[in-house]
Design a protein around this motif. Sequence first.
Motif: not given
Length: 195
Positions: A101-105, A123-130
């Motif tokens: 997971y090279p990016e956190m959005v 908003g929404e945070l996407t981290l470790l595919g979640e």
Amino acid sequence: MRCFPRAAWPILALIVALPAAAADRYVLDPEHLSVGFLVHHIGYADTLGMFLEAEGEYTFDEASGELGDLRVVIHTDSVFTNHQARDNHLRSGDFLNVDEYPEMVFSAAVAEPLGERRYRIDGELTLLGETRPVSLEATWNKSGKYPIPPFAYVMGVSARGSFRRSDFGMDYAVDNGWVGDEVSLILEFEARRQE
């Protein structure tokens, strides 16, 4: 019902036909962008860290204060806490798992005004595919023409928020209390209006 004289109709038609003012697009200036975090460490003190590489953009209408299409991409392998062994551990599967997971959005579509130049950004945070909801409280510090080259029009913002890392499946050392579950976010940035 209010009536306008026939002579005014062409002017009224022109006003109605004019498009609404469009929001300006801003791009975060990577040289004036800080993404930081604080996490408890065994209850003694908070560890302060940063992500050294990130980019983002959004739209903003100064007249209405309307924010849109916010997207901030953080490169997880750029994590830095001023301790090499800890940084390597943070990049591992116990924490950020940067190889997978090279990016956190963080992304958001709108912001709610809280007061003069203050906003809540849900908003929404996407981290470790979640992907989970995360809110930021942001202050619009200043906008204006930059005093040094290239003299671009710049907007400055400070934002704060928090999330529980276990909500994203990052639960290493949560149960024994060695590493805090709550992560406090710190964002400071300048963004250039695109002409």
